[in-house]
Motif scaffolding. Structure first.
Motif, PDB file in Angstrom:
ATOM      1  N   ILE A 257      34.047  42.960  38.326  1.00 33.12           N
ATOM      2  CA  ILE A 257      34.284  44.272  38.909  1.00 33.12           C
ATOM      3  C   ILE A 257      35.096  45.140  37.951  1.00 33.12           C
ATOM      4  O   ILE A 257      34.800  46.315  37.756  1.00 33.12           O
ATOM      5  CB  ILE A 257      34.986  44.156  40.280  1.00 33.12           C
ATOM      6  N   LEU A 258      36.114  44.564  37.320  1.00 29.54           N
ATOM      7  CA  LEU A 258      36.897  45.331  36.345  1.00 29.54           C
ATOM      8  C   LEU A 258      36.014  45.810  35.201  1.00 29.54           C
ATOM      9  O   LEU A 258      36.144  46.940  34.743  1.00 29.54           O
ATOM     10  CB  LEU A 258      38.054  44.487  35.801  1.00 29.54           C
ATOM     11  N   ALA A 259      35.105  44.957  34.741  1.00 34.82           N
ATOM     12  CA  ALA A 259      34.208  45.334  33.648  1.00 34.82           C
ATOM     13  C   ALA A 259      33.260  46.448  34.089  1.00 34.82           C
ATOM     14  O   ALA A 259      32.965  47.361  33.320  1.00 34.82           O
ATOM     15  CB  ALA A 259      33.413  44.116  33.167  1.00 34.82           C
ATOM     16  N   ALA A 260      32.797  46.387  35.326  1.00 31.46           N
ATOM     17  CA  ALA A 260      31.828  47.366  35.817  1.00 31.46           C
ATOM     18  C   ALA A 260      32.486  48.671  36.239  1.00 31.46           C
ATOM     19  O   ALA A 260      31.944  49.745  36.011  1.00 31.46           O
ATOM     20  CB  ALA A 260      31.042  46.778  36.992  1.00 31.46           C
ATOM     21  N   MET A 261      33.664  48.588  36.858  1.00 31.89           N
ATOM     22  CA  MET A 261      34.244  49.751  37.531  1.00 31.89           C
ATOM     23  C   MET A 261      35.574  50.211  36.937  1.00 31.89           C
ATOM     24  O   MET A 261      36.034  51.287  37.245  1.00 31.89           O
ATOM     25  CB  MET A 261      34.501  49.411  39.011  1.00 31.89           C
ATOM     26  N   GLY A 262      36.222  49.361  36.171  1.00 32.97           N
ATOM     27  CA  GLY A 262      37.559  49.695  35.699  1.00 32.97           C
ATOM     28  C   GLY A 262      38.593  49.360  36.764  1.00 32.97           C
ATOM     29  O   GLY A 262      38.283  48.731  37.772  1.00 32.97           O
ATOM     30  N   ARG A 263      39.810  49.815  36.539  1.00 34.60           N
ATOM     31  CA  ARG A 263      40.893  49.508  37.472  1.00 34.60           C
ATOM     32  C   ARG A 263      40.769  50.369  38.722  1.00 34.60           C
ATOM     33  O   ARG A 263      40.495  51.555  38.619  1.00 34.60           O
ATOM     34  CB  ARG A 263      42.246  49.748  36.810  1.00 34.60           C
ATOM     35  N   PRO A 264      41.015  49.781  39.898  1.00 27.00           N
ATOM     36  CA  PRO A 264      40.942  50.577  41.127  1.00 27.00           C
ATOM     37  C   PRO A 264      42.118  51.554  41.226  1.00 27.00           C
ATOM     38  O   PRO A 264      43.166  51.339  40.621  1.00 27.00           O
ATOM     39  CB  PRO A 264      41.019  49.518  42.228  1.00 27.00           C
ATOM     40  N   ASP A 265      41.904  52.608  42.008  1.00 28.13           N
ATOM     41  CA  ASP A 265      42.988  53.561  42.255  1.00 28.13           C
ATOM     42  C   ASP A 265      44.045  52.951  43.163  1.00 28.13           C
ATOM     43  O   ASP A 265      45.230  53.239  43.038  1.00 28.13           O
ATOM     44  CB  ASP A 265      42.424  54.833  42.898  1.00 28.13           C
ATOM     45  N   ARG A 266      43.598  52.116  44.091  1.00 31.98           N
ATOM     46  CA  ARG A 266      44.524  51.463  45.017  1.00 31.98           C
ATOM     47  C   ARG A 266      44.000  50.075  45.352  1.00 31.98           C
ATOM     48  O   ARG A 266      42.803  49.829  45.291  1.00 31.98           O
ATOM     49  CB  ARG A 266      44.643  52.253  46.336  1.00 31.98           C
ATOM     50  N   LYS A 267      44.920  49.192  45.728  1.00 31.54           N
ATOM     51  CA  LYS A 267      44.560  47.872  46.256  1.00 31.54           C
ATOM     52  C   LYS A 267      45.269  47.706  47.590  1.00 31.54           C
ATOM     53  O   LYS A 267      46.439  48.066  47.721  1.00 31.54           O
ATOM     54  CB  LYS A 267      45.010  46.748  45.324  1.00 31.54           C
ATOM     55  N   VAL A 268      44.542  47.177  48.577  1.00 31.55           N
ATOM     56  CA  VAL A 268      45.119  46.964  49.902  1.00 31.55           C
ATOM     57  C   VAL A 268      44.828  45.526  50.322  1.00 31.55           C
ATOM     58  O   VAL A 268      43.668  45.119  50.382  1.00 31.55           O
ATOM     59  CB  VAL A 268      44.524  47.949  50.942  1.00 31.55           C
ATOM     60  N   ARG A 269      45.877  44.779  50.597  1.00 35.13           N
ATOM     61  CA  ARG A 269      45.702  43.403  51.087  1.00 35.13           C
ATOM     62  C   ARG A 269      45.779  43.389  52.603  1.00 35.13           C
ATOM     63  O   ARG A 269      46.630  44.059  53.177  1.00 35.13           O
ATOM     64  CB  ARG A 269      46.793  42.489  50.535  1.00 35.13           C
ATOM     65  N   GLU A 270      44.901  42.625  53.214  1.00 37.32           N
ATOM     66  CA  GLU A 270      44.901  42.507  54.670  1.00 37.32           C
ATOM     67  C   GLU A 270      44.559  41.075  55.047  1.00 37.32           C
ATOM     68  O   GLU A 270      44.144  40.279  54.215  1.00 37.32           O
ATOM     69  CB  GLU A 270      43.860  43.449  55.293  1.00 37.32           C
ATOM     70  N   ARG A 271      44.723  40.789  56.344  1.00 40.05           N
ATOM     71  CA  ARG A 271      44.274  39.513  56.874  1.00 40.05           C
ATOM     72  C   ARG A 271      43.267  39.836  57.968  1.00 40.05           C
ATOM     73  O   ARG A 271      43.550  40.633  58.850  1.00 40.05           O
ATOM     74  CB  ARG A 271      45.453  38.720  57.438  1.00 40.05           C
ATOM     75  N   ASP A 272      42.080  39.225  57.895  1.00 42.58           N
ATOM     76  CA  ASP A 272      41.049  39.563  58.880  1.00 42.58           C
ATOM     77  C   ASP A 272      41.271  38.803  60.184  1.00 42.58           C
ATOM     78  O   ASP A 272      42.222  38.029  60.328  1.00 42.58           O
ATOM     79  CB  ASP A 272      39.638  39.344  58.310  1.00 42.58           C
TER      80      ASP A 272
END
Length: 69
Positions: A20-35
């Motif tokens: 994903i990093l190779a395809a999209m670069g670094r994300p603007d934000r990351k959000v961790r959750e528990r489903d």
């Protein structure tokens, strides 16, 4: 930051973080959750609403879901 051309570099279910990093670069934000089942997930968010926004959801090290708004 312009979003990468997704016709060429598309995130795909089953990819890992490196891909994903190779395809999209670094994300603007990351959000961790528990489903609801107690599994930890992490959303990588590209873009800022109301502009086109892509959510790439990981469970462990693999992409399980991609949403585009």
């Amino acid at each position: 930051d312009a979003l990468p051309d997704l016709a060429e570099k598309r995130p795909d279910v089953g990819m890992d973080r490196e891909e994903i990093l190779a395809a999209m670069g670094r994300p603007d934000r990351k959000v961790r959750e528990r489903d609801a089942d107690g599994n930890d997930t992490e959303d990588w968010i590209y873009g800022h609403p109301p502009a086109k926004t892509i959510f790439v959801r990981f469970s462990g090290d693999k992409v399980i879901q991609i949403d585009q708004f």
